[in-house]
Design a protein around this motif. Structure first.
Motif, PDB file in Angstrom:
ATOM      1  N   SER A   1      -8.843   9.401  47.407  1.00  0.00           N
ATOM      2  CA  SER A   1     -10.476   9.368  47.577  1.00  0.00           C
ATOM      3  C   SER A   1     -11.041   8.371  47.024  1.00  0.00           C
ATOM      4  O   SER A   1     -12.041   8.096  46.771  1.00  0.00           O
ATOM      5  N   GLY A   2     -10.030   7.882  45.912  1.00  0.00           N
ATOM      6  CA  GLY A   2     -10.361   6.488  45.231  1.00  0.00           C
ATOM      7  C   GLY A   2     -10.789   5.353  45.878  1.00  0.00           C
ATOM      8  O   GLY A   2     -10.441   5.241  47.088  1.00  0.00           O
ATOM      9  N   ALA A   3     -11.121   4.254  45.012  1.00  0.00           N
ATOM     10  CA  ALA A   3     -11.484   3.004  45.692  1.00  0.00           C
ATOM     11  C   ALA A   3     -10.250   2.424  46.165  1.00  0.00           C
ATOM     12  O   ALA A   3      -9.966   2.263  47.439  1.00  0.00           O
ATOM     13  N   ILE A   4      -9.064   2.334  45.569  1.00  0.00           N
ATOM     14  CA  ILE A   4      -7.870   1.413  45.727  1.00  0.00           C
ATOM     15  C   ILE A   4      -7.147   2.387  46.922  1.00  0.00           C
ATOM     16  O   ILE A   4      -6.682   1.986  47.970  1.00  0.00           O
TER      17      ILE A   4
ATOM     18  N   ARG B   1      -8.563  15.798  44.046  1.00  0.00           N
ATOM     19  CA  ARG B   1      -8.980  17.150  43.865  1.00  0.00           C
ATOM     20  C   ARG B   1     -10.303  17.526  44.851  1.00  0.00           C
ATOM     21  O   ARG B   1     -10.463  18.418  45.521  1.00  0.00           O
TER      22      ARG B   1
ATOM     23  N   ASP C   1      -4.410  19.158  42.807  1.00  0.00           N
ATOM     24  CA  ASP C   1      -4.694  18.459  41.195  1.00  0.00           C
ATOM     25  C   ASP C   1      -3.337  18.050  40.778  1.00  0.00           C
ATOM     26  O   ASP C   1      -2.394  18.939  40.390  1.00  0.00           O
ATOM     27  N   VAL C   2      -3.094  16.731  40.606  1.00  0.00           N
ATOM     28  CA  VAL C   2      -1.874  16.259  40.024  1.00  0.00           C
ATOM     29  C   VAL C   2      -1.376  16.741  38.584  1.00  0.00           C
ATOM     30  O   VAL C   2      -0.410  16.702  38.062  1.00  0.00           O
TER      31      VAL C   2
ATOM     32  N   TYR D   1      -5.940   3.394  27.929  1.00  0.00           N
ATOM     33  CA  TYR D   1      -5.676   2.853  28.835  1.00  0.00           C
ATOM     34  C   TYR D   1      -4.317   2.247  28.934  1.00  0.00           C
ATOM     35  O   TYR D   1      -3.209   2.634  29.764  1.00  0.00           O
TER      36      TYR D   1
ATOM     37  N   LYS E   1      -0.607   3.044  30.749  1.00  0.00           N
ATOM     38  CA  LYS E   1       0.160   2.298  31.735  1.00  0.00           C
ATOM     39  C   LYS E   1       1.427   1.759  30.939  1.00  0.00           C
ATOM     40  O   LYS E   1       2.332   1.657  31.850  1.00  0.00           O
TER      41      LYS E   1
ATOM     42  N   VAL F   1      -9.965  -4.370  39.211  1.00  0.00           N
ATOM     43  CA  VAL F   1     -10.480  -4.434  40.528  1.00  0.00           C
ATOM     44  C   VAL F   1     -11.762  -3.758  40.269  1.00  0.00           C
ATOM     45  O   VAL F   1     -12.023  -3.101  39.333  1.00  0.00           O
TER      46      VAL F   1
ATOM     47  N   THR G   1     -14.379  -1.626  40.567  1.00  0.00           N
ATOM     48  CA  THR G   1     -14.089  -0.029  41.144  1.00  0.00           C
ATOM     49  C   THR G   1     -14.930   0.635  40.378  1.00  0.00           C
ATOM     50  O   THR G   1     -14.931   0.208  38.791  1.00  0.00           O
TER      51      THR G   1
ATOM     52  N   ASN H   1     -13.663   1.149  36.082  1.00  0.00           N
ATOM     53  CA  ASN H   1     -13.681   0.383  34.954  1.00  0.00           C
ATOM     54  C   ASN H   1     -15.292   0.032  34.837  1.00  0.00           C
ATOM     55  O   ASN H   1     -15.564  -0.903  34.038  1.00  0.00           O
TER      56      ASN H   1
END
Ligand code: NAP
Length: 257
Positions: free
Chosen positions: A17-20, A40, A61-62, A153, A157, A186, A188, A191
């Motif tokens: 459901s997110g941007a990317i 979620r 939920d991951v 972050y 990563k 990106v 979104t 950030n």
């Protein structure tokens, strides 16, 4: 421009459901791939699914491994075997040495690292049993090198980049492919709190999704872009620290950090 044809019938996307994730889901569905969309919020997934009959919502939920395993079992019983698992649920939390946001650090490590391994644990057993499948992890160029303000972050990563290397080595000969995807900035909501002056080579979510999908079907180990930022951060990483640290300090001062 027509989407490339893809080698997958069913893709599972976390953070769909997110941007990317949403942009990738729409593009895959538009090219005939069925998409099982996980995040979620059911409402946002339902909105995404309303745009295409090939997108189906499977909220989970991951951070809850059992819930995620149940979601994967339901996807496979409703729709068939997952050919591509794109693990994209993630978050960005700023980091300030003078006011360390411990909760933010823990949340970003949990979602960006534990969320990924929970997804892999849910989907890999059936892929290994079938000797077929493709797992793609959303990393970031910021995982290549430490950077001021990025303690949370970047650390998360870097962890998934290392995890991806281990998995890639162990998956050799199993029939299951592994790709780490490391984009730069990106545009979104993720950030939104990042100082705009310090965002270089920002791309749209559409461009990001296109760059990913034009290469992912070939099952490369790594997809990283933009190339200028990738080359800079990888070079910085390989330099002696006595050179790389002053270089990064000079560079970030020039950007107003
Ligand atoms: N934006 C960038 O500049 C950029 C650059 C490089 C890499 N990336 C990476 O690309 C991925 C997607 O980024 P984005 O900018 O598209 O982020 P975004 O728009 O903020 O989307 C984040 C997604 O993660 C889901 N999510 C959050 N917590 C979750 C949880 N506990 N369980 C399941 N889903 C959860 C959100 O949905 P719910 O809140 O409804 O759960 C949403 O679908 C992230 O891994 C990010 O680190 C982003």
């Amino acid at each position: 421009m027509a989407e490339p044809t893809f080698p997958w019938k069913l893709a599972w996307i976390t953070g769909a459901s997110g941007a990317i994730g949403g942009e990738i889901a729409r593009r895959l569905a538009g090219a005939g791939v069925t998409v099982a969309a996980t995040a979620r919020s059911s409402d946002r997934l339902d909105q995404l699914a309303a745009g295409s009959e090939r997108i189906k919502a499977f909220p989970a939920d991951v951070l809850k491994p059992d819930e995620l395993k149940e979601a994967v079992a339901k996807i496979e019983s409703d729709l068939g075997s997952i050919d591509l698992a794109l693990l994209g649920a993630g978050t960005y939390v700023p980091f300030d040495i003078r006011n360390i946001d411990l909760d933010g650090f823990h949340r970003s490590m949990a979602l960006n690292v534990n969320g990924v391994i929970n997804g892999i644990a849910a989907v890999l057993p059936s892929m290994l049993a079938r000797r077929q499948g493709h797992i793609a992890i959303m990393g970031s160029l910021f995982g290549y090198a430490g950077w001021p303000g990025n303690g949370s972050y970047g650390a998360s990563k870097a962890a998934v980049i290392n995890l991806a290397e281990s998995l890639k080595l162990e998956l050799a000969g199993t029939g299951v492919a592994l790709t780490i995807i490391n984009p730069g900035f990106v545009d979104t909501p993720l950030n939104a709190s990042y100082d705009p002056k310090k965002k270089l080579y920002v791309m749209s979510k559409e461009r990001c999704a296109r760059k990913i999908l034009e290469r992912l079907g070939r099952r490369p180990y790594e997809i990283a872009f933009p190339p200028q930022v990738e080359a800079f951060l990888k070079s910085v990483r390989s330099l002696p620290r006595a050179v790389s640290f002053p270089l990064i300090r000079w560079f970030t001062r020039k950007m107003g950090a």
